[in-house]
Enzyme design. Structure first.
Site, mmCIF file in Angstrom:
data_model
loop_
_atom_site.group_PDB
_atom_site.id
_atom_site.type_symbol
_atom_site.label_atom_id
_atom_site.label_comp_id
_atom_site.label_asym_id
_atom_site.label_seq_id
_atom_site.Cartn_x
_atom_site.Cartn_y
_atom_site.Cartn_z
ATOM 1 N N ARG A 285 18.674 -24.114 -3.365
ATOM 2 C CA ARG A 285 17.685 -23.566 -4.319
ATOM 3 C C ARG A 285 17.929 -22.106 -4.675
ATOM 4 N NH1 ARG A 285 14.122 -26.023 -0.875
ATOM 5 N NH2 ARG A 285 13.696 -28.172 -1.446
ATOM 6 N N LYS A 307 23.256 -15.368 -18.012
ATOM 7 C CA LYS A 307 23.387 -16.761 -18.457
ATOM 8 C C LYS A 307 24.485 -17.465 -17.681
ATOM 9 C CE LYS A 307 22.373 -16.222 -23.344
ATOM 10 N NZ LYS A 307 23.004 -16.411 -24.641
ATOM 11 N N GLU A 349 34.559 -8.207 -28.598
ATOM 12 C CA GLU A 349 33.159 -7.943 -28.219
ATOM 13 C C GLU A 349 32.893 -6.437 -28.166
ATOM 14 O OE1 GLU A 349 31.122 -10.469 -28.111
ATOM 15 O OE2 GLU A 349 32.168 -12.234 -27.325
ATOM 16 N N LYS A 395 24.825 -3.419 -24.638
ATOM 17 C CA LYS A 395 24.255 -4.718 -24.275
ATOM 18 C C LYS A 395 23.077 -4.533 -23.313
ATOM 19 C CE LYS A 395 24.884 -9.372 -22.935
ATOM 20 N NZ LYS A 395 25.723 -10.543 -22.913
ATOM 21 N N GLU A 405 15.586 -13.568 -24.165
ATOM 22 C CA GLU A 405 16.145 -13.929 -25.464
ATOM 23 C C GLU A 405 15.122 -14.561 -26.406
ATOM 24 O OE1 GLU A 405 19.742 -16.215 -25.183
ATOM 25 O OE2 GLU A 405 20.509 -15.259 -26.990
ATOM 26 N N ARG A 409 17.303 -9.675 -28.909
ATOM 27 C CA ARG A 409 18.594 -9.932 -28.282
ATOM 28 C C ARG A 409 19.541 -10.697 -29.191
ATOM 29 N NH1 ARG A 409 18.973 -12.003 -22.102
ATOM 30 N NH2 ARG A 409 21.140 -12.681 -22.043
ATOM 31 N N ASN A 413 24.404 -11.499 -31.328
ATOM 32 C CA ASN A 413 25.178 -12.624 -31.870
ATOM 33 C C ASN A 413 25.895 -12.291 -33.166
ATOM 34 O OD1 ASN A 413 24.707 -14.404 -29.828
ATOM 35 N ND2 ASN A 413 22.774 -15.126 -30.705
ATOM 36 N N HIS A 416 28.720 -14.385 -34.342
ATOM 37 C CA HIS A 416 28.784 -15.576 -33.483
ATOM 38 C C HIS A 416 28.356 -16.874 -34.150
ATOM 39 C CE1 HIS A 416 29.867 -12.867 -30.330
ATOM 40 N NE2 HIS A 416 29.864 -13.819 -29.411
ATOM 41 N N HIS A 420 30.971 -19.648 -33.389
ATOM 42 C CA HIS A 420 30.711 -20.915 -32.699
ATOM 43 C C HIS A 420 31.190 -22.094 -33.547
ATOM 44 C CE1 HIS A 420 27.491 -18.732 -30.153
ATOM 45 N NE2 HIS A 420 28.660 -18.744 -29.541
ATOM 46 N N HIS A 432 37.601 -17.540 -27.664
ATOM 47 C CA HIS A 432 36.285 -17.053 -28.084
ATOM 48 C C HIS A 432 36.390 -15.723 -28.846
ATOM 49 C CE1 HIS A 432 31.996 -16.456 -28.119
ATOM 50 N NE2 HIS A 432 32.158 -15.264 -27.578
HETATM 51 N N1 LIG Z 1 30.449 -14.092 -25.245
HETATM 52 C C1 LIG Z 1 29.984 -15.326 -25.263
HETATM 53 O O1 LIG Z 1 29.314 -15.690 -26.201
HETATM 54 C C2 LIG Z 1 30.271 -16.215 -24.110
HETATM 55 C C3 LIG Z 1 29.292 -16.456 -23.194
HETATM 56 C C4 LIG Z 1 29.581 -17.271 -22.110
HETATM 57 C C5 LIG Z 1 30.826 -17.829 -21.969
HETATM 58 N N2 LIG Z 1 31.764 -17.613 -22.887
HETATM 59 C C6 LIG Z 1 33.029 -18.258 -22.684
HETATM 60 O O2 LIG Z 1 33.841 -17.426 -21.895
HETATM 61 C C7 LIG Z 1 35.198 -17.780 -22.114
HETATM 62 C C8 LIG Z 1 36.028 -16.567 -22.309
HETATM 63 O O3 LIG Z 1 35.836 -15.730 -21.223
HETATM 64 P P1 LIG Z 1 36.880 -14.651 -20.788
HETATM 65 O O4 LIG Z 1 37.472 -14.021 -21.961
HETATM 66 O O5 LIG Z 1 36.184 -13.819 -19.779
HETATM 67 O O6 LIG Z 1 38.048 -15.484 -20.192
HETATM 68 P P2 LIG Z 1 38.261 -16.533 -19.029
HETATM 69 O O7 LIG Z 1 37.212 -16.440 -18.023
HETATM 70 O O8 LIG Z 1 38.514 -17.840 -19.678
HETATM 71 O O9 LIG Z 1 39.627 -15.966 -18.450
HETATM 72 C C9 LIG Z 1 40.770 -16.046 -19.235
HETATM 73 C C10 LIG Z 1 42.028 -16.195 -18.385
HETATM 74 O O10 LIG Z 1 42.383 -14.927 -17.879
HETATM 75 C C11 LIG Z 1 42.587 -14.995 -16.486
HETATM 76 N N3 LIG Z 1 42.187 -13.686 -15.953
HETATM 77 C C12 LIG Z 1 40.943 -13.161 -15.901
HETATM 78 N N4 LIG Z 1 40.988 -11.917 -15.411
HETATM 79 C C13 LIG Z 1 42.296 -11.641 -15.155
HETATM 80 C C14 LIG Z 1 42.971 -10.504 -14.659
HETATM 81 N N5 LIG Z 1 42.324 -9.380 -14.379
HETATM 82 N N6 LIG Z 1 44.305 -10.577 -14.511
HETATM 83 C C15 LIG Z 1 44.981 -11.705 -14.846
HETATM 84 N N7 LIG Z 1 44.401 -12.803 -15.340
HETATM 85 C C16 LIG Z 1 43.062 -12.773 -15.488
HETATM 86 C C17 LIG Z 1 41.765 -16.160 -16.009
HETATM 87 O O11 LIG Z 1 42.298 -16.728 -14.855
HETATM 88 C C18 LIG Z 1 41.876 -17.117 -17.187
HETATM 89 O O12 LIG Z 1 43.033 -17.881 -17.082
HETATM 90 C C19 LIG Z 1 35.218 -18.685 -23.307
HETATM 91 O O13 LIG Z 1 35.426 -20.005 -22.871
HETATM 92 C C20 LIG Z 1 33.844 -18.502 -23.907
HETATM 93 O O14 LIG Z 1 33.424 -19.629 -24.627
HETATM 94 C C21 LIG Z 1 31.514 -16.783 -23.937
HETATM 95 ZN ZN LIG Z 2 30.789 -13.650 -27.502
#
Ligand SMILES: NC(=O)c1ccc[n+]([C@@H]2O[C@H](COP(=O)([O-])OP(=O)(O)OC[C@H]3O[C@@H](n4cnc5c(N)ncnc54)[C@H](O)[C@@H]3O)[C@@H](O)[C@H]2O)c1
Ligand SMILES: [Zn+2]
Length: 529
Positions: A285, A307, A349, A395, A405, A409, A413, A416, A420, A432
């Site tokens: 929990r 989130k 971002e 943010k 939200e 907030r 977006n 976005h 999306h 993304h």
């Molecule tokens: N902003 C939004 O609206 C939002 C919200 C929630 C989730 N997301 C989702 O999050 C994902 C993108 O997140 P992200 O960009 O953080 O990427 P991610 O979490 O997918 O990581 C990308 C890749 O980079 C690698 N990586 C991460 N940090 C590293 C580092 N320091 N050194 C080497 N490799 C590293 C990870 O292993 C992975 O393979 C998307 O799928 C997106 O849809 C987005």
């Molecule tokens: Zn985003």
């Protein structure tokens, strides 16, 4: 925090980066004992390193290094210069990080070659190959991943005293801390260089601490995290954001007897945060949760807001919780190993936050050099720290105003609604951040079309995005009609509340739901290529 720290300081890096000279100066300045592992081995065995290699071979030499590491790991308040390959061995990293902070000295291949040529006191077998310059580049590439996991200090065009000063700054520099005021429970966002060894202290964790990470990030950084009881590693990749993965994590937590008094730490990008956050919200929990974002996107966006989401076979992000962390610890040194395309994705971002509320942040992106490909050296950690701090502050302010939200907030977006739809129609083959980049251009185009701002805003956004290596046009195969359809599906899902965030100017965004379909379609047509 770190001024009275007794942890050892460990210097690593390629030969010719000045580890020994700088280490000696640093020890003097900090009033500590200095140890050079190569010198210690030579003294103990009465032979030079090349002689040991020649007479005994490499394996016995590595064993001598490993023995010395075990010995030094038990001591404190040392400055240790390590042999060029010592910290490439994960077992040595684990041992020395337990009681030490590691820094990597770096220089360009040309500078390394020049320094080795100038150094007449040592025999350098590396210079005895036909093309030493090429060999240095090759070796640096091979070792890059190993070295980049540590905070880097650039030594090009600097005297050893300058490098020592930079190191002292880094050792003593306090990370930046922001308090996030959440109605459920306030928490801190900490950003700095080289924070991973201090997760426990920074987050104020007493009990059992379990890290959940992915294979790619875990290999680089799990060993550097201080005082951890257990590490759970899952495969990297978004396709693992599922209940099956969560089940395998529950299994392991139960197996090690993890209970409600423990803390789960997420080490990785946003995907990892989603998975580990879901686990922390549900296991027994709910247990305490600390986020250690390692991707730029996660640091400047996803790690704040609480989130979490998992995919179901029926669709993406369909289940999840709001789970607030007890702390977010963003170690910008980890960005040094982030693949270039992931870095660019995070910059989308950052630019978005600049467009929403901070023209100075946008100027920082426009005027800086925020692209690093393989083989090039990233900006100083202090610059990364200030970029992340400035972006996340926007943010934080907005999320604090609207923690659940309900209203303001949604301004976050920006771009976005388009992004999306682009992600969906491309079946998530577009990252993304890349989709957000296209979405930002579309949002500016739509704003200009509806006379809220001038077309110059769109042009400025496109320039900034191109500069950091992001796309500015929607690929042609994603037809405007299919994108509009995807948006209407979203609208249905959101009970008729499809909203657009538009711009009056850079730094001035607002939300509206009064956008006619023909205008959206015309924008989609114009920003397609
Ligand atoms: N902003 C939004 O609206 C939002 C919200 C929630 C989730 N997301 C989702 O999050 C994902 C993108 O997140 P992200 O960009 O953080 O990427 P991610 O979490 O997918 O990581 C990308 C890749 O980079 C690698 N990586 C991460 N940090 C590293 C580092 N320091 N050194 C080497 N490799 C590293 C990870 O292993 C992975 O393979 C998307 O799928 C997106 O849809 C987005
Ligand atoms: Zn985003």
């Amino acid at each position: 925090m770190q001024k009275n720290d007794k942890k050892n300081i460990i210097l690593t890096g390629f030969m010719g980066t000045g580890k020994t000279t700088v280490g000696r100066l640093l020890a003097k300045q900090l009033g500590r004992e200095f140890i050079d592992t190569d010198e210690l081995i030579q003294a103990r065995h009465g032979r030079s390193i090349p002689e040991i290699f020649l007479e005994l071979g490499e394996t016995p030499f590595r064993k001598m290094e490993a023995d010395i590491v075990q010995e030094l790991a038990e001591r404190e308040e040392l400055v240790i210069s390590t042999g060029g390959r010592l910290m490439l061995d994960p077992a040595n990293v684990v041992a020395l990080s337990r009681n030490g902070r590691v820094f990597c000295l770096v220089a360009t291949p040309e500078e390394i070659l020049a320094r080795l040529r100038d150094d007449k006191d040592h025999r350098r077998p590396l210079l005895e190959v036909p093309n030493p310059g090429e060999r240095i580049v090759e070796l640096l590439q091979l070792r890059q991943k190993g070295y980049q996991r540590f905070p880097q200090v650039m030594t090009n065009e600097k005297q050893p005293t300058d490098v020592t000063r930079d190191l002292v700054d880094l050792i003593h520099s306090d990370p930046k801390r922001f308090a996030i005021d959440h109605p459920a429970e306030p928490y801190d966002f900490v950003v700095g260089g080289g924070l991973l060894p201090f997760i426990r202290q920074l987050a104020g964790v007493d009990g059992q601490l379990v890290i959940i990470t992915d294979s790619q990030v875990g290999e680089l950084y799990a060993a550097s995290c201080g005082a951890v009881d257990h590490v759970i590693t899952i495969p990297t990749g978004r396709q693992h954001k599922t209940l099956e993965t969560v089940q395998t994590i529950y299994d392991q937590l139960l197996q090690i007897g993890f209970d409600r008094t423990g803390t789960i730490v997420s080490l990785g990008g946003s995907v990892m945060g989603d998975i580990a956050g879901f686990v922390a919200a549900t296991y027994m929990r709910g247990v305490d949760f600390v986020q250690c974002p390692t991707s730029l996107l996660d640091m400047v966006d996803t790690s704040v807001g609480g989130k979490t989401a998992l995919d179901l076979p029926q669709g993406k992000n369909l289940i999840g919780f709001f789970k607030q962390p007890t702390a977010v610890i963003a170690d910008v040194a980890t960005l040094q190993t982030l693949p270039a395309e992931e870095l660019a994705s995070g910059m989308a971002e950052v630019i978005k936050h600049g467009l929403i509320a901070d023209t100075d942040l946008l100027r920082k992106v426009e005027n800086g050099n925020w692209r690093w490909e393989r083989g090039t050296i990233p900006p100083p950690l202090s610059e990364l720290q200030s970029l992340v701090a400035q972006a996340i502050q926007i943010k934080i302010v907005i999320v604090q105003e609207d923690p659940y939200e309900h209203g303001r907030r949604s301004i976050l977006n920006l771009g976005h609604t388009f992004a999306h739809a682009i992600e969906q129609v491309s079946k998530y083959s577009i990252r993304h951040g890349e989709a957000v980049a296209m979405g930002l251009v579309a949002a500016a185009n739509l704003s200009a079309r509806l006379d809220h701002c001038s077309l110059a805003v769109q042009e400025r956004i496109e320039l900034a995005l191109s500069k950091v290596g992001l796309p500015t046009r929607i690929p042609k195969h994603l037809s405007p009609e299919s994108l509009l359809k995807a948006m209407s599906r979203d609208k249905k899902r959101l009970a008729g509340q499809l909203r657009f965030v538009l711009l009056r100017d850079v730094g001035q965004a607002f939300v509206t739901d009064a956008v006619p379909d023909p205008a959206i379609l015309a924008t989609l047509q114009e920003v397609s290529q």
